[in-house]
Write an enzyme that holds these catalytic residues in place. Structure first.
Site, PDB file in Angstrom:
ATOM      1  N   TYR A 143      -9.340 -11.043  -6.145  1.00 36.58           N
ATOM      2  CA  TYR A 143      -9.364 -11.514  -4.757  1.00 36.58           C
ATOM      3  C   TYR A 143     -10.033 -12.884  -4.637  1.00 36.58           C
ATOM      4  O   TYR A 143      -9.757 -13.628  -3.703  1.00 36.58           O
ATOM      5  CB  TYR A 143     -10.136 -10.521  -3.876  1.00 36.58           C
ATOM      6  N   LYS A 194      -8.495  -0.610 -15.912  1.00 36.12           N
ATOM      7  CA  LYS A 194      -7.430  -0.507 -16.920  1.00 36.12           C
ATOM      8  C   LYS A 194      -7.922  -1.203 -18.190  1.00 36.12           C
ATOM      9  O   LYS A 194      -7.500  -2.317 -18.533  1.00 36.12           O
ATOM     10  CB  LYS A 194      -6.104  -1.072 -16.393  1.00 36.12           C
ATOM     11  N   ASP A 227      -3.972   3.904 -13.221  1.00 33.90           N
ATOM     12  CA  ASP A 227      -2.678   4.549 -12.969  1.00 33.90           C
ATOM     13  C   ASP A 227      -2.838   6.071 -12.995  1.00 33.90           C
ATOM     14  O   ASP A 227      -2.302   6.792 -12.138  1.00 33.90           O
ATOM     15  CB  ASP A 227      -1.584   4.057 -13.950  1.00 33.90           C
ATOM     16  N   ASP A 251      -8.500  -1.251  -3.233  1.00 30.35           N
ATOM     17  CA  ASP A 251      -7.626  -1.462  -2.074  1.00 30.35           C
ATOM     18  C   ASP A 251      -6.466  -0.477  -2.126  1.00 30.35           C
ATOM     19  O   ASP A 251      -6.153   0.201  -1.141  1.00 30.35           O
ATOM     20  CB  ASP A 251      -7.115  -2.909  -2.110  1.00 30.35           C
ATOM     21  N   ASP A 255      -5.747   3.283   0.205  1.00 34.95           N
ATOM     22  CA  ASP A 255      -4.576   3.554   1.056  1.00 34.95           C
ATOM     23  C   ASP A 255      -3.927   4.864   0.621  1.00 34.95           C
ATOM     24  O   ASP A 255      -3.466   5.651   1.459  1.00 34.95           O
ATOM     25  CB  ASP A 255      -3.540   2.421   0.947  1.00 34.95           C
TER      26      ASP A 255
HETATM   27  C1  LIG Z   1      -6.150  -7.572   4.784  1.00 31.95           C
HETATM   28  C2  LIG Z   1      -6.507  -7.523   3.352  1.00 31.95           C
HETATM   29  C3  LIG Z   1      -7.158  -8.825   2.957  1.00 31.95           C
HETATM   30  C4  LIG Z   1      -7.411  -6.338   3.009  1.00 31.95           C
HETATM   31  C5  LIG Z   1      -7.651  -6.281   1.511  1.00 31.95           C
HETATM   32  O1  LIG Z   1      -6.693  -6.422   0.720  1.00 31.95           O
HETATM   33  O2  LIG Z   1      -8.804  -6.138   1.136  1.00 31.95           O
HETATM   34  C6  LIG Z   1      -6.948  -4.966   3.446  1.00 31.95           C
HETATM   35  O3  LIG Z   1      -5.788  -4.537   2.799  1.00 31.95           O
HETATM   36  C7  LIG Z   1      -8.052  -3.951   3.267  1.00 31.95           C
HETATM   37  O4  LIG Z   1      -7.799  -2.914   2.662  1.00 31.95           O
HETATM   38  O5  LIG Z   1      -9.154  -4.194   3.774  1.00 31.95           O
HETATM   39 MG   LIG Z   2      -5.909  -2.536   2.102  1.00 32.73          MG
END
Ligand SMILES: CC(C)[C@H](C(=O)O)[C@@H](O)C(=O)O
Ligand SMILES: [Mg+2]
Ligand SMILES: NC(=O)c1ccc[n+]([C@@H]2O[C@H](COP(=O)([O-])OP(=O)(O)OC[C@H]3O[C@@H](n4cnc5c(N)ncnc54)[C@H](O)[C@@H]3O)[C@@H](O)[C@H]2O)c1
Length: 372
Positions: A143, A194, A227, A251, A255
């Site tokens: 990042y 990884k 993975d 990240d 999700d």
């Molecule tokens: C919007 C983006 C920069 C952010 C990230 O990738 O960290 C988001 O996906 C998160 O999970 O906070």
């Molecule tokens: Mg995110």
């Protein structure tokens, strides 16, 4: 009883302002019913800041965030800003806040509320009672590392590149947070990288394994490839307690974990800096894991729970108001048990409600809880 806690509120874009508006109703409720006074200041971030001033985060807003006791953040981004240059994109505002406030520890808890096990993408038995913590390193890795860019190739065409790197101190400081968290939970840490493919992963594994030997007494510890971790999260998520991982894997895995709880609209997060040893103060920003959800923005149907739970984390981690945080979580739990659902978590036999009505019900439940 604490007073005058400085809260900077950055609603952002899309559903950000919609879920922040609802959360401010709970902030007001706290002030009225729990005699806590918040000094709330609002600012612009992301596309909203770009529209007003040509940058996704002004130096003034950054200074306000550094000065605040805590920042409550909504979400940024949206298709309107797709064609902006990279450095002007709404997401850069959030990334700059994280980096400049040194918010290296991002706590993303995935908890399944009692009545939500049937909302999960997995079968009820696999997720009933689930409570795992994904700890994401937030200020390093791909990042932020340089060099990065897009360059022309001599023979025509282009090459886009990024850099992934982690240093021993960066890995150790997030590792120590993982150990601290695990000691307050179920004493298990899974470190994810990884190391079979990436040199930064090789170092990550070495440093974490050594740290566990030196400082992880009493903790169960394992290394896992990212993975495999993604697969294990959907195969048998209850095997995990604390998962500690880098910025990018964190990240993606968070999700993925969101769907175990029923929706991305359910997952909160806390981004914390290091504690100042003399003042005991640390920078902190609280935000839902989800984004600005352009597909549903402006329709009053967003799920406010991820933002409300982020506020509960704010109470717990920044203001030492654990009891009040428990109260907010209990009110949410009860309302979900009563069968109310926003569209994203709607199921047969439940009652579909708007963003506002979900919050109305949570506020009523809070009233009930404090009046005994
Ligand atoms: C919007 C983006 C920069 C952010 C990230 O990738 O960290 C988001 O996906 C998160 O999970 O906070
Ligand atoms: Mg995110
Ligand atoms: N922290 C942040 O500000 C943040 C986080 C992730 C994405 N983003 C940005 O948001 C924009 C949209 O990204 P995306 O579509 O990939 O991800 P997203 O999280 O905004 O949405 C993904 C899906 O989840 C749904 N969803 C998300 N939050 C919800 C909620 N509270 N209630 C109900 N449904 C919800 C959306 O409707 C969508 O279908 C992009 O610009 C992205 O960069 C910002």
């Amino acid at each position: 009883m604490a007073s005058n806690k400085k809260l900077l509120v950055l609603p952002g874009d899309g559903i950000g302002p919609e879920v922040v508006r609802e959360t401010l109703r709970v902030v007001d409720w706290m002030a009225k019913k729990r005699s806590v006074s918040f000094d709330v200041q609002e600012g612009l971030v992301g596309g909203a800041a770009y529209d007003a001033s040509g940058t996704p985060l002004t130096d003034e807003t950054l200074a306000d965030a550094v000065d605040a006791d805590a920042v409550l953040f909504g979400a940024v981004g949206g298709p309107k800003y797709d064609d902006l240059p990279f450095e002007k994109k709404p997401e850069r505002g959030l990334l700059r806040l994280r980096k400049e406030m040194d918010l290296f520890a991002n706590l993303r808890p995935a908890m399944v509320f009692a009545s939500m096990a049937d909302n999960s993408s997995l079968k009820r038995d696999l997720v009933a009672g689930l409570d795992i913590m994904i700890l994401r390193e937030l200020t390093g890795g791909v990042y932020f590392c340089e060099p990065r860019g897009i360059e022309d190739l001599p023979g025509g065409g282009k090459r886009g590149f990024d850099t992934q790197a982690y240093s021993t101190p960066e890995i150790e400081r997030i590792g120590r947070v993982a150990f601290d968290l695990a000691r307050k939970r179920r004493n298990k840490v899974t470190s994810v990288e990884k190391a079979n493919v990436m040199m930064s992963g090789v170092l990550w594994r070495q440093v974490m394994t050594d740290l566990h030997k030196r400082e992880g007494e009493g903790l169960e510890y394992e290394n896992m490839y990212a993975d495999n971790c993604a697969m294990q999260l959907v195969r048998n998520p209850k095997q995990f307690d604390v998962i500690v991982t880098d910025n990018l894997f964190g990240d993606i895995l968070s999700d993925c974990a969101a769907m175990l709880t029923g929706s991305l609209g359910m997952l909160p997060s806390a981004s914390l800096g290091a504690e100042d040893p003399t003042t005991g103060r640390r920078h902190a920003l609280y935000e839902p894991v989800h984004g600005s959800a352009p597909d549903i923005a402006g329709r009053g149907i967003a799920n406010p729970i991820a933002e409300l739970l982020s506020f509960a984390m704010l109470l717990r981690y920044s203001f030492d108001m654990g009891e009040d945080a428990d109260l907010v979580e209990k009110a949410i739990d009860n309302v979900l048990s009563s069968g109310l659902r926003t569209a994203d978590i709607m199921q047969e036999g439940k009652a579909k409600v708007s963003t506002g009505v979900m919050t109305d019900s949570i506020l009523k439940e809070l009233d009930k809880l404090v009046s005994g």
